[in-house]
Design a protein around this motif. Structure first.
Motif, PDB file in Angstrom:
ATOM      1  N   LYS A 194      34.607  36.761  45.090  1.00  0.00           N
ATOM      2  CA  LYS A 194      33.850  37.662  43.979  1.00  0.00           C
ATOM      3  C   LYS A 194      34.829  37.689  42.700  1.00  0.00           C
ATOM      4  O   LYS A 194      34.412  37.615  41.752  1.00  0.00           O
ATOM      5  N   TRP A 198      34.307  36.350  38.959  1.00  0.00           N
ATOM      6  CA  TRP A 198      33.881  37.126  37.745  1.00  0.00           C
ATOM      7  C   TRP A 198      34.946  36.745  36.731  1.00  0.00           C
ATOM      8  O   TRP A 198      34.928  36.813  35.728  1.00  0.00           O
ATOM      9  N   LEU A 231      27.483  34.641  42.737  1.00  0.00           N
ATOM     10  CA  LEU A 231      27.320  36.100  42.572  1.00  0.00           C
ATOM     11  C   LEU A 231      26.093  36.625  42.603  1.00  0.00           C
ATOM     12  O   LEU A 231      25.885  37.647  42.840  1.00  0.00           O
ATOM     13  N   GLY A 247      31.063  43.989  43.269  1.00  0.00           N
ATOM     14  CA  GLY A 247      31.948  43.427  44.116  1.00  0.00           C
ATOM     15  C   GLY A 247      33.571  43.538  43.763  1.00  0.00           C
ATOM     16  O   GLY A 247      34.337  43.439  44.567  1.00  0.00           O
TER      17      GLY A 247
END
Length: 747
Positions: A194, A198, A231, A247
């Motif tokens: 995660k 991101w 995601l 997350g």
């Protein structure tokens, strides 16, 4: 550290922070020497603990160098030091500010320790909007700000700092930086899934700041899509709504907008019809259309209700590109109408450019059909040249046939138009090209040199005087004998860029400069006496050649046109015009017509002065902003030239285009008509003027030695042409700013 300080005349601050060696070019290696000295701060002998201690040294220069050395280590140790120094306004080593190219001199500017500390914090995502001398603030406070980020493996702003150092802060990424980028990517791939996703999304905006299309600098397009898809749609919707990143250890410590553009651009890969309403609520209209293509037309209508302002044109373009992708034949017809109805300006990226690039990114199955619709539209001939080029890149065959190079010029657009029309088998009429005259006049009747650049030139109606308004401060007005060019009088004026006009009866000379706003100067040609005349506020004005009227144009504080009776200097009527637009105007000799061009349009409006500048018609034919346009002496025609290298003759009486020609370098020279209104003249090459019959047949040419011909004025009897020639000064590679007036006999 003191030895390094002693060797440094200045600091290339920003380049050092981004690990980007500055170019030295031809500065006797001064910049390279300073850069090499700064590189000593990378020495392994400088330990972080010692550098942190030196950052509190009593010498501000040592504090600065210690901070820079910590940055070079690429550890978070420099962050708390920067926080401590963020309000240290002590002056320190100067920064390299600019390079004086002509004189090969280095210029520096003062800087403080606080300025550099703030640069460092901005590189890791600190959002401070105050001024250079304002006290720094953190949200909620400095201690908490750092606590949320210290030892936080999910701190995206930190990884962005490392990425910028790896790429040297350059976009697009250069070849020599790719090993460092590969090393950075290896570090990213070791992060939790995660965090990795991101982070890749967080860095995506750096890619889009370049061409607007995805480039494989640190990840391929497919890798990005796969990572972001993991995601999940709910997390992406929440991010678009709140800026929070589900997350991560801390979901809201980094820029809440970075990555949103990638999500919107590639929304078709992330969302389903069930997400469409949430995306509409967030005003993410193109993403909603991608989520549910069956509602594309409905969502387009909602988007246009929201994006209703002029400045929303780019957003409208993105919506229409999505509709062109998902819509049917009727929708694509709507798109084509919008494409040529939306304002197509000539500066920067247009809505059409954004539409084409977004379409290129989407690559719909109907791409060729869409391009054909646009090429077959009558308005295609007026499409901005760069947008013609973008359209051509859609079609590989056209791109191959066109000899494209990086010296793109607008006049090449017509060649591309022909290739595109030929590709789709659309009939077109070739534009006749103006040929170089085969005969040139031998030499001028007389020529006189002027010390300084001339700005305007006017011939006394029915008289024997020429007046030249000068460009430079204190240049004044030069009054010359039209018979031999000898100076008869010099009128002092302290402003710059003097515009000069004789009244129609030739009795008075009117002029104003950059300093005269509410009045003009009047010089009596018979007595030589001068006077001031109050008029409407103006930044420039024109006088009709045959009737005693003038058009005065207001400056930025008085955005109006004023129609003035020159017998009394009283305003007959005035009209507002829109603020913050650059306009050009031309006044017909009989004072009947005003030609008006707005820089955001490629059309020429014809206004009726007897009806307070009512718009009578609009002339459309140029693909670029008409740079110059002039009425004929009999007021029945208008000639215009633009960067598209088209020469267009307009029939003012019939309110239509009369003929169109292609030339070369037209915008760099004068344009106008001969005294009998039966021929026109335009630039026909370097330092040459071509005179052509109305059908484009060359009559003769005139060659002048100088940088360029600024103004050409025909005598009323048609026997002479008076030409204002400018010579290049030091700023353009010449030796001095000066002008010459040449008189050429035509009969």
């Amino acid at each position: 550290m003191k030895a390094i300080k002693k060797e440094l005349p200045f600091v290339t601050t920003w380049e050092f922070l981004l690990n980007c060696q500055p170019q030295d070019y031809n500065y006797n290696s001064q910049i390279k020497a300073a850069w090499d000295t700064l590189q000593k701060l990378r020495s392994a002998s400088f330990e972080s603990t010692e550098l942190v201690r030196l950052s509190g040294h009593q010498d501000a220069d040592i504090r600065l160098l210690a901070l820079l050395a910590l940055v070079a280590k690429e550890t978070t140790d420099f962050v708390p030091v920067s926080i401590r120094l963020v309000d240290d306004f002590s002056p320190t080593l100067p920064a390299l500010s600019e390079r004086d190219w002509p004189n090969k001199k280095i210029r520096t500017s003062p800087q403080t320790v606080a300025e550099v500390a703030r640069h460092c914090l901005r590189l890791v995502g600190w959002d401070f909007k105050g001024g250079a001398n304002d006290k720094a603030d953190f949200e909620p406070d400095a201690e908490t700000w750092w606590k949320l980020r210290k030892s936080n493996g999910d701190w995206l702003g930190w990884y962005e700092f490392l990425y910028r150092r790896a790429t040297n802060g350059v976009s697009p990424v250069q070849k020599e930086a790719k090993p460092a980028v590969k090393k950075f990517r290896d570090k990213v791939d070791r992060l939790p899934p995660k965090t990795r996703a991101w982070l890749l999304l967080y860095l995506a905006d750096d890619i889009f700041m370049s061409s607007g299309l995805w480039q494989d600098w640190y990840a391929t397009e497919q890798e990005m899509i796969s990572a972001v898809r993991e995601l999940g749609a709910p997390a992406l919707v929440e991010f678009l709504q709140t800026g929070r990143r589900q997350g991560l250890k801390e979901t809201a410590i980094d820029d809440p907008k970075k990555g949103a553009r990638f999500i919107s651009t590639y929304a078709r890969h992330f969302f389903a019809p069930a997400n469409a309403d949430d995306l509409i609520a967030l005003k993410q209209y193109t993403a909603a259309m991608d989520a549910d293509p069956s509602r594309a037309r409905q969502i387009k209508d909602l988007a246009f209700q929201h994006y209703s302002q002029k400045y929303d044109s780019w957003e409208r373009a993105k919506v229409m590109a999505t509709l062109a992708d998902f819509g049917d034949e009727a929708d694509r017809a709507v798109v084509a109408v919008w494409f040529y109805t939306e304002l197509n300006d000539t500066g920067g990226s247009s809505a059409q450019s954004v539409f084409i690039k977004r379409l290129d990114q989407r690559r719909p199955l109907q791409a060729k059909e869409i391009v054909k619709l646009l090429v077959s539209d009558p308005s295609f001939d007026r499409l901005r040249p760069m947008d013609v080029l973008y359209l051509a890149f859609f079609l590989e065959k056209v791109a191959q046939d066109f000899s494209f190079d990086h010296n793109w010029r607008d006049e090449k657009a017509d060649e591309l138009r022909a290739l595109l029309k030929n590709y789709f088998k659309i009939g077109f009429a070739a534009v006749a090209e103006l040929k170089m005259p085969g005969r040139f006049l031998e030499k001028p009747e007389w020529a006189v040199e002027l010390n300084g650049l001339g700005n305007s030139l006017v011939l006394q109606p029915g008289g024997s005087l020429l007046a030249v308004g000068m460009t430079a401060e204190d240049g004044g007005v030069r009054v010359l004998d039209a018979g031999d060019g000898k100076e008869k009088q010099r009128i002092a004026e302290h402003g710059r860029y003097l515009n000069v006009f004789f009244t129609p009866d030739g009795s008075k000379l009117l002029f104003h400069s950059s300093r005269t706003i509410h009045e003009i100067r009047v010089w009596d040609a018979a007595s030589g006496e001068e006077s001031w005349q109050a008029v409407a506020p103006q930044s420039r004005f024109q006088v009709a050649a045959d009737k005693p009227f003038g058009l005065f144009e207001g400056d930025s504080n008085h955005d109006r046109f004023f129609w003035v009776d020159l017998a009394t200097f009283k305003t007959v009527w005035s009209r507002d015009h829109e603020r913050n637009r650059r306009r050009k105007t031309a006044l017909s000799p009989d004072a009947k017509w005003i030609a008006l061009v707005d820089e955001e349009f490629k059309t020429i409006q014809l206004l009726d002065s007897s009806k307070e500048a009512e718009v009578v018609t609009e002339f459309a034919g140029h693909a670029s902003y008409p740079a110059k346009f002039v009425f004929s002496p009999d007021s029945t025609r208008l000639i215009s030239v633009a960067e598209d290298e088209r020469v267009i003759l307009w029939d003012v009486t019939a309110k239509r285009m009369q003929s169109m020609f292609r030339g070369s370098g037209l915008r760099f020279g004068p344009v106008g008509f001969t005294a009998d209104s039966q021929a026109f003249f335009v630039n026909s090459g370097f330092y040459s003027l071509g005179v052509y019959s109305m059908d484009g047949t060359p009559r003769f040419g005139i060659k002048c030695s100088g940088h360029r011909m600024e103004k050409v004025v025909p005598s009323r009897d048609g026997q002479f042409l008076f030409i204002l020639v400018q010579h290049a000064g030091p700023s353009m590679g010449g030796t001095a700013d000066k002008s010459r007036i040449e008189c050429w006999r035509l009969k």
